[in-house]
Design an enzyme around this catalytic site. Sequence first.
Site, short mmCIF file in Angstrom:
data_model
loop_
_atom_site.label_atom_id
_atom_site.label_comp_id
_atom_site.label_asym_id
_atom_site.label_seq_id
_atom_site.Cartn_x
_atom_site.Cartn_y
_atom_site.Cartn_z
N ASN A 117 0.84 -1.21 0.00
CA ASN A 117 0.00 0.00 0.00
C ASN A 117 0.87 1.25 0.00
OD1 ASN A 117 0.68 -0.01 2.75
ND2 ASN A 117 -1.31 0.75 3.40
N ASP A 118 0.75 2.15 0.97
CA ASP A 118 1.30 3.50 0.95
C ASP A 118 2.54 3.68 0.06
OD1 ASP A 118 -0.48 3.43 3.02
OD2 ASP A 118 0.86 4.28 4.52
N PRO A 119 2.46 4.53 -0.98
CA PRO A 119 3.68 4.92 -1.68
C PRO A 119 4.54 5.80 -0.77
CG PRO A 119 1.74 5.96 -2.67
CD PRO A 119 1.25 5.12 -1.56
N GLN A 134 4.97 0.56 1.04
CA GLN A 134 4.83 -0.40 2.13
C GLN A 134 4.56 -1.78 1.53
OE1 GLN A 134 4.56 0.74 6.05
NE2 GLN A 134 6.22 1.37 4.71
#
Length: 285
Positions: A117-119, A134
């Site tokens: 997920n999260d860039p 992530q």
Amino acid sequence: MPPSFTLDLPITHRYLRLPVKNGAPLVTARLMLGAQMAREFSIELAQDDPIDWWAFYNVSAFQGQALRLELENADPAALDWLAETIHLSDAALEAGDLYHERFRPQFHYTARRGWNNDPNGMVYHRGQWHLFYQHNPFGTGWGNMHWGHAASPDLVHWQELDEALYQRALGDMAFSGGGLVDHANTAGFQHGEEPPLVVAFTSTGRGEFLAYSNDNTETIYPAVKPALSFRLARRDVTALIAGQAIIRFEGRRQYAELWQGNISADFQAGLEVGYKRAAFGRVGY
């Protein structure tokens, strides 16, 4: 408590390959270098056939050394099967049907295996766009937070690279952060003529950390001391501005705090000593 399974691994190949079965009970795995724990993670480990997919883990940093894989809660009836199945390889995966799966996105980037997920820390450096994110390389759900890494010359065609930042232990993951190219060598990490890439991330066990690369991210070195300890920081370093080294932290109570200091001078002193809240203080959201 002693581990239920151990396997000695003389590191002569790039990747450790582990079998995964989706939905299997989580097994705690440790890579030991002598008496020291080098890495720790959890995995939905397959302990018999069929295997749903293979997780691969870059162990080239330990080339020429001997690691010992220890597993907790492994099925006693599966020990021989695990010893025959877990192996080292110079290939991460066989291509097979990768990126031809029925529900695989074809336009947006996706990792070959695992959960993402999260860039994080997206930068343009030496002709390449770098995307960090992530990544759980050992399962299809949240956990084992590493920084995955991919690079692209045009933001359309992406090459997945090895993990940029590794989870040290189950209680010490590499949470989100930001990055920049330090053209002014503010942090003092530069060796050679090219400016280094510097990233900041949250170590969930130690605090806010810096890491840097002088070889276009072929090697990324985490600093040995936290930039801010948990006594001062929250989590998720989301911006770094060279020169003033302003760092934005996402608060756990829905606010952000801005800190500033001189990276180079503060780093030599352990960093947390020199940092202070910026005049604009907290920003609610």
